[in-house]
Design an enzyme around this catalytic site. Structure first.
Site, PDB file in Angstrom:
ATOM      1  N   HIS A 108       0.811  -1.212   0.000  1.00  0.00           N
ATOM      2  CA  HIS A 108       0.000   0.000   0.000  1.00  0.00           C
ATOM      3  C   HIS A 108       0.853   1.276   0.000  1.00  0.00           C
ATOM      4  O   HIS A 108       0.347   2.354  -0.299  1.00  0.00           O
ATOM      5  CB  HIS A 108      -0.982   0.008   1.187  1.00  0.00           C
ATOM      6  CG  HIS A 108      -0.364   0.238   2.527  1.00  0.00           C
ATOM      7  ND1 HIS A 108      -0.081  -0.786   3.400  1.00  0.00           N
ATOM      8  CD2 HIS A 108       0.007   1.372   3.159  1.00  0.00           C
ATOM      9  CE1 HIS A 108       0.433  -0.290   4.510  1.00  0.00           C
ATOM     10  NE2 HIS A 108       0.500   1.022   4.387  1.00  0.00           N
ATOM     11  N   ASP A 138      -0.111  -7.614   1.193  1.00  0.00           N
ATOM     12  CA  ASP A 138       0.361  -6.241   1.420  1.00  0.00           C
ATOM     13  C   ASP A 138       1.882  -6.167   1.512  1.00  0.00           C
ATOM     14  O   ASP A 138       2.428  -5.540   2.424  1.00  0.00           O
ATOM     15  CB  ASP A 138      -0.281  -5.643   2.671  1.00  0.00           C
ATOM     16  CG  ASP A 138      -0.106  -4.118   2.736  1.00  0.00           C
ATOM     17  OD1 ASP A 138       0.059  -3.504   1.672  1.00  0.00           O
ATOM     18  OD2 ASP A 138      -0.113  -3.558   3.852  1.00  0.00           O
ATOM     19  N   SER A 213       4.761   2.420   7.993  1.00  0.00           N
ATOM     20  CA  SER A 213       4.407   1.281   7.147  1.00  0.00           C
ATOM     21  C   SER A 213       5.588   0.862   6.290  1.00  0.00           C
ATOM     22  O   SER A 213       6.207   1.683   5.605  1.00  0.00           O
ATOM     23  CB  SER A 213       3.222   1.634   6.242  1.00  0.00           C
ATOM     24  OG  SER A 213       2.048   1.782   6.981  1.00  0.00           O
TER      25      SER A 213
END
Length: 466
Positions: A108, A138, A213
């Site tokens: 993402h 992901d 992230s």
């Protein structure tokens, strides 16, 4: 036996309060007794691991519609219809896992990016390209455009983690610069957190915020044991509940990228599984709830060949207990394609062992992709014959058959009529659509009225077009 409580434990007990507070007397407090205790710090571990954590900058071009785009009057006099092109950027983190410049991050972070740059901890920036990405787990692997050797972070064994282990989270939250936070492993095998279909996360209370992230979750040996991916927060900030993808899954993903795989393929079992509730466990005669209950077995698939049948319950894989279908999927995924696994199966009150070969999903029938053009409701779609492999690529149940929509072009007749990726075209004007050749023939038939039936997520939808 006489022993002394270390000062750090005494402080922890004082903070905890309650009974712990009353059990500790004041005379236990003492000064550090050695230079090593005075200098106790994570700093050496951070110096060792932080150079392997990078910033990932992703830029993407998006088209914004205006009032002129959808109004024929304005389009006639002022143009429009193409929208306004804008550049958006996002910031995340990544981890160097190969001295040749291989970096792993979250999908993402780079999804839809036209340009991706990686900044090292010393400030140098490099362009990079995507080697492999997958939105279902992901994860994404990047290759930095450089010939110099970079400092990789060794990958640890995330299966050896235990709740309570100390961990460090390293990343770039909010773009303020590389930041290190500490915490413990709060939970294992977490799922249903909404960032992907993956259901085997490591939970930690180390502060994780936007920008973290793709960053590193590091153990006390200086090994990468997780890829920081998400937080549980109502306000957008860290509430002490963060999630990371286990390093053992990252290892398999990185290996697929280094092999040059164009897609991350999951082992095909040819069976559907459901969770075992307390009521189901009682009905089956299991001592406790847990396992993966087989609800369907595909004819000719690996599960049938291994001797599995509907009603079996998988309770362990290679001796590791299986509590949920997500755990079974994770264990098979990390075992890797081509391997043989031993399943412990509960059937009719007895346990038995079954050997299962983990292989790629078959592509039978051949996909035979076709783009549909002309004056018909399907103009602008790419249709494909469904096989277990195609179903996996489209993130659909593997037992679906027929013809599926792989892509819908923006602004096409099919798009305007509401067709979507993943729709299965069941019939057109009463003719069953069993392959893309039949669909193409029906699309060219030019009737006055189109009666179309589709399967969308298991729901049958019938529509009529003129």
């Amino acid at each position: 036996m006489n022993f002394k409580i270390p000062a750090v434990f005494a402080a922890a007990l004082l903070v905890a309060g309650g009974l712990a507070f009353t059990a500790v007397s004041e005379d236990v407090r003492k000064l550090p007794e050695s230079q090593a205790e005075v200098r106790l710090s994570y700093a050496p571990l951070v110096k060792q691991t932080a150079p392997s954590v990078v910033n990932v900058y992703a830029e993407r071009t998006v088209v914004r519609s205006t009032i002129f785009d959808n109004d024929p009057f304005f389009r006639q006099f002022f143009g429009g219809g193409q929208g306004r092109r804008q550049t958006e950027s996002s910031l995340g983190s990544g981890v160097i896992v190969g001295e040749n410049g291989i970096v792993i991050t979250n999908n993402h972070v780079i999804e839809g990016a036209d340009d991706i740059k990686v900044a090292l901890s010393d400030g140098r920036e490099f362009k990079s390209k995507v080697m492999l990405k997958d939105d279902k787990v992901d994860l994404a692997v990047l290759k930095i455009d450089t010939t110099e050797k970079l400092p990789p972070l060794p990958l640890g064994d995330s299966d050896k983690l235990e709740v309570g282990d100390i961990v460090l989270a390293i990343g770039d939250p909010f773009g303020v610069g590389q930041t290190v936070t500490s915490g413990i492993v709060s939970g294992l095998a977490r799922g249903n957190i909404g960032v992907s279909d993956f259901g085997f996360f490591i939970q930690t209370d180390a502060s994780i915020n936007p920008g973290n992230s793709g960053g590193a979750l590091v153990d006390m040996k200086g090994e990468l044991i997780g890829i920081n991916s998400a937080i549980f927060s109502k306000g957008g900030g860290s509430n002490g509940i963060g999630f990371a993808i286990p390093a053992n899954l990252a290892k398999v993903f990185i290996a697929a990228a280094e092999r040059g795989d164009k897609a991350f393929e999951r082992p095909y079992v040819g069976a559907s599984f459901d969770a075992v509730s307390a009521d189901v466990a009682d009905a089956l005669g299991l001592k406790r709830a847990g396992g993966a209950f087989i609800t369907k077995v595909a004819k000719g698939g690996p599960a049938e060949q291994a001797g599995l049948v509907k009603g079996d319950t998988v309770i362990a894989l290679n001796g590791i207990p299986i509590q949920h279908p997500d755990a079974l999927g994770y264990r098979m995924l990390t075992a890797g394609l081509g391997s043989d696994v031993k399943l412990t199966v509960y059937r009719d009150g007895k346990e038995r062992e079954v050997s299962l070969k983990l292989d790629r999903a078959p592509e039978n029938p051949p996909r035979d992709e076709r783009r549909i053009d002309g004056r018909n409701p399907f103009a602008g779609i790419v249709a494909v014959n469904l096989s277990p492999r195609v179903a996996d690529e489209l993130q659909m149940p593997g037992d679906n058959t027929g013809v599926a929509i792989r892509k819908v072009e923006d602004g096409s007749p099919a798009d305007q009529l509401g067709f979507a990726k993943g729709d299965i075209i069941v019939s057109v004007n009463g003719t069953a659509i069993e392959d893309t050749k039949t669909l193409a023939q029906m699309a060219n038939s030019d009737p006055n009225i189109w009666r179309v039936e589709i399967n969308r997520g298991g729901q049958r939808i019938r529509q009529v077009f003129r």
